[in-house]
Write an enzyme that holds these catalytic residues in place. Structure first.
Site, mmCIF file in Angstrom:
data_model
loop_
_atom_site.group_PDB
_atom_site.id
_atom_site.type_symbol
_atom_site.label_atom_id
_atom_site.label_comp_id
_atom_site.label_asym_id
_atom_site.label_seq_id
_atom_site.Cartn_x
_atom_site.Cartn_y
_atom_site.Cartn_z
ATOM 1 N N TYR A 285 4.563 56.800 55.967
ATOM 2 C CA TYR A 285 5.982 56.541 55.689
ATOM 3 C C TYR A 285 6.850 57.688 56.190
ATOM 4 O O TYR A 285 7.846 57.472 56.898
ATOM 5 C CB TYR A 285 6.158 56.348 54.180
ATOM 6 C CG TYR A 285 7.568 56.023 53.758
ATOM 7 C CD1 TYR A 285 8.137 54.785 54.062
ATOM 8 C CD2 TYR A 285 8.334 56.939 53.032
ATOM 9 C CE1 TYR A 285 9.427 54.479 53.664
ATOM 10 C CE2 TYR A 285 9.622 56.641 52.621
ATOM 11 C CZ TYR A 285 10.167 55.408 52.940
ATOM 12 O OH TYR A 285 11.438 55.098 52.544
ATOM 13 N N SER B 130 15.384 58.162 55.276
ATOM 14 C CA SER B 130 15.023 58.544 53.910
ATOM 15 C C SER B 130 15.078 60.059 53.794
ATOM 16 O O SER B 130 14.999 60.750 54.813
ATOM 17 C CB SER B 130 13.596 58.057 53.606
ATOM 18 O OG SER B 130 13.173 58.524 52.342
HETATM 19 N N1 LIG Z 1 14.292 52.530 47.329
HETATM 20 C C1 LIG Z 1 14.312 53.797 47.657
HETATM 21 O O1 LIG Z 1 14.283 54.669 46.797
HETATM 22 C C2 LIG Z 1 14.389 54.200 49.106
HETATM 23 C C3 LIG Z 1 14.537 55.563 49.393
HETATM 24 C C4 LIG Z 1 14.657 55.957 50.730
HETATM 25 C C5 LIG Z 1 14.646 55.011 51.735
HETATM 26 N N2 LIG Z 1 14.483 53.693 51.424
HETATM 27 C C6 LIG Z 1 14.481 52.746 52.538
HETATM 28 O O2 LIG Z 1 15.438 51.756 52.277
HETATM 29 C C7 LIG Z 1 15.052 50.532 52.905
HETATM 30 C C8 LIG Z 1 15.050 49.422 51.867
HETATM 31 O O3 LIG Z 1 14.176 49.813 50.820
HETATM 32 P P1 LIG Z 1 14.133 49.034 49.439
HETATM 33 O O4 LIG Z 1 13.725 50.014 48.411
HETATM 34 O O5 LIG Z 1 15.359 48.223 49.252
HETATM 35 O O6 LIG Z 1 12.876 48.077 49.729
HETATM 36 P P2 LIG Z 1 12.532 46.596 49.211
HETATM 37 O O7 LIG Z 1 11.061 46.434 49.404
HETATM 38 O O8 LIG Z 1 13.093 46.406 47.851
HETATM 39 O O9 LIG Z 1 13.307 45.691 50.275
HETATM 40 C C9 LIG Z 1 12.909 45.738 51.614
HETATM 41 C C10 LIG Z 1 13.634 44.706 52.420
HETATM 42 O O10 LIG Z 1 13.156 44.775 53.784
HETATM 43 C C11 LIG Z 1 12.722 43.496 54.186
HETATM 44 N N3 LIG Z 1 11.648 43.596 55.183
HETATM 45 C C12 LIG Z 1 10.460 44.231 55.075
HETATM 46 N N4 LIG Z 1 9.747 44.045 56.203
HETATM 47 C C13 LIG Z 1 10.502 43.272 57.030
HETATM 48 C C14 LIG Z 1 10.326 42.732 58.317
HETATM 49 N N5 LIG Z 1 9.187 42.924 59.011
HETATM 50 N N6 LIG Z 1 11.324 41.991 58.870
HETATM 51 C C15 LIG Z 1 12.478 41.773 58.180
HETATM 52 N N7 LIG Z 1 12.696 42.254 56.948
HETATM 53 C C16 LIG Z 1 11.720 42.990 56.378
HETATM 54 C C17 LIG Z 1 12.274 42.802 52.904
HETATM 55 O O11 LIG Z 1 12.282 41.397 53.084
HETATM 56 C C18 LIG Z 1 13.377 43.287 51.951
HETATM 57 O O12 LIG Z 1 14.539 42.519 52.156
HETATM 58 C C19 LIG Z 1 13.692 50.792 53.529
HETATM 59 O O13 LIG Z 1 13.859 51.111 54.892
HETATM 60 C C20 LIG Z 1 13.189 51.998 52.754
HETATM 61 O O14 LIG Z 1 12.277 52.758 53.495
HETATM 62 C C21 LIG Z 1 14.356 53.267 50.138
#
Ligand SMILES: NC(=O)c1ccc[n+]([C@@H]2O[C@H](COP(=O)([O-])OP(=O)(O)OC[C@H]3O[C@@H](n4cnc5c(N)ncnc54)[C@H](O)[C@@H]3O)[C@@H](O)[C@H]2O)c1
Length: 263
Positions: free
Chosen positions: A155, A141
């Site tokens: 985080y 991130s």
């Molecule tokens: N959305 C953003 O703006 C953003 C920004 C920077 C980084 N991220 C990173 O991107 C990744 C995805 O984020 P997102 O926004 O799509 O989140 P989200 O909550 O919409 O989706 C998360 C996904 O991870 C899965 N997950 C969570 N815990 C799990 C586990 N223990 N085992 C297997 N699967 C698991 C969930 O089932 C889901 O499919 C994360 O690592 C998050 O930190 C997101």
């Protein structure tokens, strides 16, 4: 145009959000994709991709459990014969006050965001090596290197750790032709970010989303598919000389010296 024709890819956290975007792009670029997430909805997304004519298999898997990750690697090899690409995307983000939260808040982030990536890499990288090499992409991130608001201690700590892990694995597996890179998204519109918007403005979450968008130089949040395109490039042979890199995808939100002057 990158292409993942004839590649076999495993994507974690693939039921929704960025992971679903990555899985969609990989599958549409011709990869056989094994989608992993905890809930049964990952099976539905795999079925949706198969209905489009893509090769996709869903696996319910908790990345915090090393046995689940071994089963995930086994399923991919049994289904498609080998693994070329691992995309470690599963992650959680819960804001909290450092002094008020108890250690389970920290541990939850460490378990999913760090140990989950560790477990998936331990189980899948040996298969990539066996296949003669390939690529790992890790979702870190922009938070970690930088922070936006109070409440991000757990985080930010875990996402910064993933940059170190990316570089260490890139160095360690370079001689076995495994490239390891990470992506650093800014604000991407996903259920995670929509949940945070609801928390910050329960009466009008769209207002909170608009406020985020206004602070981004490109004027909007990113899409999961845009992250998928970047991951597909890093995973493809077009990125054959890129390893240990940390690629920001944030619409310019972390540009230094950005001001609203002149708009
Ligand atoms: N959305 C953003 O703006 C953003 C920004 C920077 C980084 N991220 C990173 O991107 C990744 C995805 O984020 P997102 O926004 O799509 O989140 P989200 O909550 O919409 O989706 C998360 C996904 O991870 C899965 N997950 C969570 N815990 C799990 C586990 N223990 N085992 C297997 N699967 C698991 C969930 O089932 C889901 O499919 C994360 O690592 C998050 O930190 C997101």
């Amino acid at each position: 145009m990158t292409t993942l024709n004839n590649k076999v890819a495993v994507v974690t956290g693939a039921s929704k959000g960025i992971g679903a975007g990555i899985a969609r792009v990989f599958a549409r670029q011709g990869a056989s994709v094994v989608l992993a997430a905890r809930g049964a909805d990952v099976l539905d997304l795999a079925a949706e991709l198969r209905a489009e004519g893509c090769e996709a298999t869903g696996v319910q898997c908790d990345v915090t459990d090393p046995r689940d990750c071994k089963r995930l690697a086994r399923t991919a090899v049994e289904s498609y014969g080998r693994i070329d690409i691992l995309d470690c995307n599963a992650g959680i983000c819960r804001l909290g006050n450092f002094l008020d939260e108890n250690d389970s808040w920290r541990d939850a982030h460490v378990n999913v965001n760090i140990n989950g990536v560790w477990n998936a890499c331990k189980s899948v990288i040996p298969e990539i090596v066996r296949a003669g090499g390939g690529a790992v992409v890790i979702t870190s991130s922009v938070t970690g290197d930088l922070v936006a608001d109070p409440g991000e201690a757990a985080y930010a700590m875990t996402k910064a750790a993933l940059v170190g892990l990316t570089k260490a694995l890139a160095r360690e597996f370079a001689d076995r032709n495994v490239r390891v890179n990470c992506i650093c998204p800014g604000y991407i519109r996903t259920p995670l970010v929509e949940g945070m918007a609801e928390q910050s403005d329960p009466d009008n979450p769209e207002r909170a989303i608009d406020e985020i968008a206004r602070a981004v130089p490109l004027g909007r949040l990113g899409t999961p598919e845009e992250c998928g395109q970047l991951c597909a490039f890093l995973a493809s042979d077009d990125a054959s000389y890129i390893t240990g890199a940390q690629v920001v995808i944030d619409g310019g939100s972390t540009l230094p010296e950005t001001t609203s002057m002149g708009q």
